[in-house]
Design a protein around this motif. Structure first.
Motif, PDB file in Angstrom:
ATOM      1  N   GLY A   1       0.820  -1.211   0.000  1.00 38.96           N
ATOM      2  CA  GLY A   1       0.000   0.000   0.000  1.00 38.96           C
ATOM      3  C   GLY A   1       0.854   1.260   0.000  1.00 38.96           C
ATOM      4  O   GLY A   1       0.371   2.323  -0.324  1.00 38.96           O
TER       5      GLY A   1
ATOM      6  N   GLY B   1      -0.264   1.402   4.433  1.00 37.19           N
ATOM      7  CA  GLY B   1      -1.627   0.940   4.221  1.00 37.19           C
ATOM      8  C   GLY B   1      -2.576   2.048   3.831  1.00 37.19           C
ATOM      9  O   GLY B   1      -2.165   3.177   3.574  1.00 37.19           O
ATOM     10  N   LEU B   2      -3.852   1.723   3.794  1.00 35.44           N
ATOM     11  CA  LEU B   2      -4.865   2.663   3.309  1.00 35.44           C
ATOM     12  C   LEU B   2      -5.859   2.990   4.416  1.00 35.44           C
ATOM     13  O   LEU B   2      -5.984   2.264   5.394  1.00 35.44           O
ATOM     14  CB  LEU B   2      -5.606   2.064   2.112  1.00 35.44           C
ATOM     15  N   HIS B   3      -6.561   4.073   4.187  1.00 35.29           N
ATOM     16  CA  HIS B   3      -7.544   4.571   5.136  1.00 35.29           C
ATOM     17  C   HIS B   3      -8.893   3.935   4.781  1.00 35.29           C
ATOM     18  O   HIS B   3      -9.376   4.099   3.676  1.00 35.29           O
ATOM     19  CB  HIS B   3      -7.596   6.088   4.944  1.00 35.29           C
ATOM     20  N   ALA B   4      -9.467   3.188   5.714  1.00 36.26           N
ATOM     21  CA  ALA B   4     -10.717   2.474   5.425  1.00 36.26           C
ATOM     22  C   ALA B   4     -11.954   3.221   5.929  1.00 36.26           C
ATOM     23  O   ALA B   4     -13.002   3.210   5.281  1.00 36.26           O
ATOM     24  CB  ALA B   4     -10.674   1.078   6.045  1.00 36.26           C
ATOM     25  N   GLU B   5     -11.821   3.822   7.104  1.00 41.09           N
ATOM     26  CA  GLU B   5     -12.972   4.518   7.711  1.00 41.09           C
ATOM     27  C   GLU B   5     -12.458   5.698   8.529  1.00 41.09           C
ATOM     28  O   GLU B   5     -11.325   5.679   9.005  1.00 41.09           O
ATOM     29  CB  GLU B   5     -13.726   3.599   8.698  1.00 41.09           C
ATOM     30  N   GLN B   6     -13.325   6.687   8.700  1.00 40.40           N
ATOM     31  CA  GLN B   6     -13.009   7.800   9.592  1.00 40.40           C
ATOM     32  C   GLN B   6     -14.307   8.277  10.244  1.00 40.40           C
ATOM     33  O   GLN B   6     -15.319   8.452   9.546  1.00 40.40           O
ATOM     34  CB  GLN B   6     -12.348   8.953   8.827  1.00 40.40           C
ATOM     35  N   HIS B   7     -14.267   8.459  11.545  1.00 39.22           N
ATOM     36  CA  HIS B   7     -15.466   8.890  12.291  1.00 39.22           C
ATOM     37  C   HIS B   7     -15.097  10.019  13.241  1.00 39.22           C
ATOM     38  O   HIS B   7     -14.060   9.957  13.893  1.00 39.22           O
ATOM     39  CB  HIS B   7     -16.034   7.716  13.102  1.00 39.22           C
ATOM     40  N   TYR B   8     -15.960  11.007  13.305  1.00 39.21           N
ATOM     41  CA  TYR B   8     -15.759  12.112  14.244  1.00 39.21           C
ATOM     42  C   TYR B   8     -16.986  12.272  15.136  1.00 39.21           C
ATOM     43  O   TYR B   8     -18.117  12.180  14.647  1.00 39.21           O
ATOM     44  CB  TYR B   8     -15.579  13.440  13.489  1.00 39.21           C
TER      45      TYR B   8
ATOM     46  N   THR C   1      -3.243  -4.346   3.150  1.00 34.88           N
ATOM     47  CA  THR C   1      -3.639  -5.398   2.231  1.00 34.88           C
ATOM     48  C   THR C   1      -2.407  -6.215   1.868  1.00 34.88           C
ATOM     49  O   THR C   1      -1.289  -5.731   1.947  1.00 34.88           O
ATOM     50  CB  THR C   1      -4.221  -4.790   0.943  1.00 34.88           C
TER      51      THR C   1
ATOM     52  N   PRO D   1      -1.925  -4.644  -3.692  1.00 34.23           N
ATOM     53  CA  PRO D   1      -2.602  -3.358  -3.888  1.00 34.23           C
ATOM     54  C   PRO D   1      -4.110  -3.521  -4.066  1.00 34.23           C
ATOM     55  O   PRO D   1      -4.566  -4.394  -4.804  1.00 34.23           O
ATOM     56  CB  PRO D   1      -1.972  -2.817  -5.172  1.00 34.23           C
ATOM     57  N   ALA D   2      -4.857  -2.685  -3.360  1.00 34.32           N
ATOM     58  CA  ALA D   2      -6.317  -2.759  -3.406  1.00 34.32           C
ATOM     59  C   ALA D   2      -6.826  -1.785  -4.457  1.00 34.32           C
ATOM     60  O   ALA D   2      -6.877  -0.598  -4.231  1.00 34.32           O
ATOM     61  CB  ALA D   2      -6.882  -2.412  -2.041  1.00 34.32           C
ATOM     62  N   THR D   3      -7.168  -2.279  -5.600  1.00 35.28           N
ATOM     63  CA  THR D   3      -7.677  -1.385  -6.648  1.00 35.28           C
ATOM     64  C   THR D   3      -9.142  -1.703  -6.886  1.00 35.28           C
ATOM     65  O   THR D   3      -9.518  -2.238  -7.918  1.00 35.28           O
ATOM     66  CB  THR D   3      -6.919  -1.567  -7.969  1.00 35.28           C
ATOM     67  N   SER D   4      -9.942  -1.399  -5.886  1.00 36.49           N
ATOM     68  CA  SER D   4     -11.357  -1.743  -5.975  1.00 36.49           C
ATOM     69  C   SER D   4     -12.041  -0.880  -7.008  1.00 36.49           C
ATOM     70  O   SER D   4     -11.625   0.218  -7.267  1.00 36.49           O
ATOM     71  CB  SER D   4     -12.021  -1.556  -4.633  1.00 36.49           C
TER      72      SER D   4
END
Lengths: 140, 165
Positions: free
Chosen positions: B89, B93-100, B159, B162-165
């Motif tokens: 990545g 790695g990659l950012h999957a979720e973010q919550h505030y 991952t 590489p995640a290329t969704s």
């Protein structure tokens, strides 16, 4: 500016185009201001040759930030109680994104009127890139 | 990212608003901001992410005098040793979720500090058979008086390819 509990209904929606033909330069602007200089977002050579992606792509937080602009335009400034998203697809340069908010409930809690909102941001092909939810304080 | 001092500055908010394409006058004009409901310039909802600028050790910023893993003349600026393996990545790695969760407004003039705590971690099989490893980080942003202003929960994913969704 702010939404009024008496003026909205469950199922109401609000949508905005939050970017058109997303430029690499806007992604660089976001890198510069946020401090996230991961080369995956601006360095095509590194991203394709070392990391193995087809192209650089936007920070998830840029998509979340642009989606947040739709939200504050909808609910008013300083009205959010919470805002959370899942990044469901990568966003590549050239994307045109539309963010949509849907009111899922209107409730009262600790004397405040609140709306719960479902969020979906899709690209020009209809592919969802962000799925999220928020809650916001309403005027009575 | 643990940050001792994150000064909330008007110019930083203006540049952040430009980067996310937000033309709201609130972020550009202090006089205008005074007449709005918040009564002063407040930050856009995702602005606290820019606290990375004030983290001396933030790993996704080139450091003075150190090699940078992005390209220079070659595809990576890391010289003299093999590219670190297993990090497809790039940069962790990659950012999957973010919550505030917003407890109070982030206002110009505040100086925030952060406390970082690890959250849950879990694994999932990806759509293409590779394993996805998720981990949560909880960051609490407090103002100069110790008042909790924002709670941020980030979920990162690593991952196997590489995640290329």
């Amino acid at each position: 500016m702010a939404l009024k509990a008496s003026n909205i209904n469950v199922g109401d929606t609000y949508a905005e185009e939050i970017c058109r033909n997303l430029s690499r330069t806007q992604i660089v602007q976001y890198a510069g201001v946020s401090g996230d200089y991961n080369p995956l977002h601006s360095d095509e050579i590194y991203t394709t040759e070392i990391a193995g992606y087809p192209s650089i792509f936007a920070h998830g937080m840029l998509s979340m930030g642009m989606t947040g602009k739709m939200l504050t335009n909808f609910v008013g400034d300083g009205r959010l109680k919470s805002y959370g998203v899942r990044f469901t697809s990568q966003v590549f340069p050239g994307a045109t994104l539309t963010a949509t908010a849907t009111i899922t409930s209107i409730r009262q809690e600790a004397g405040e009127h609140l709306a719960d909102i479902e969020i979906s941001t899709t690209d020009e092909t209809g592919n969802e890139v962000i799925k999220g939810q928020a809650s916001a304080i309403l005027d009575a | 990212m643990a940050v001792d001092k994150f000064p909330i500055e008007a110019g930083h908010i203006m540049m952040f608003a430009r980067a996310i394409g937000d033309a709201n006058e609130l972020y550009y004009n202090a006089e205008y901001a005074r007449a709005t409901e918040p009564g002063c310039t407040i930050a856009p909802p995702t602005f606290v992410q820019a606290s990375a600028q004030f983290d001396a050790n933030y790993f996704l910023r080139p450091k003075i005098g150190q090699e940078w893993f992005g390209s220079a003349k070659q595809a990576t600026g890391i010289t003299g040793k093999k590219e670190s393996s297993g990090n497809s990545g790039g940069g962790g790695g990659l950012h999957a979720e973010q919550h505030y969760v917003y407890h109070h407004q982030v206002k110009v003039g505040d100086v925030l500090s952060t406390t970082v705590k690890p959250g849950k971690s879990w694994e999932k099989e990806g759509r293409r058979g590779g394993k996805l490893m998720f981990s949560e980080t909880i960051t609490e942003y407090r103002d100069q008086n110790g008042k909790l202003i924002v709670t941020a929960t980030g979920v990162g994913v690593r991952t196997e390819r590489p995640a290329t969704s």
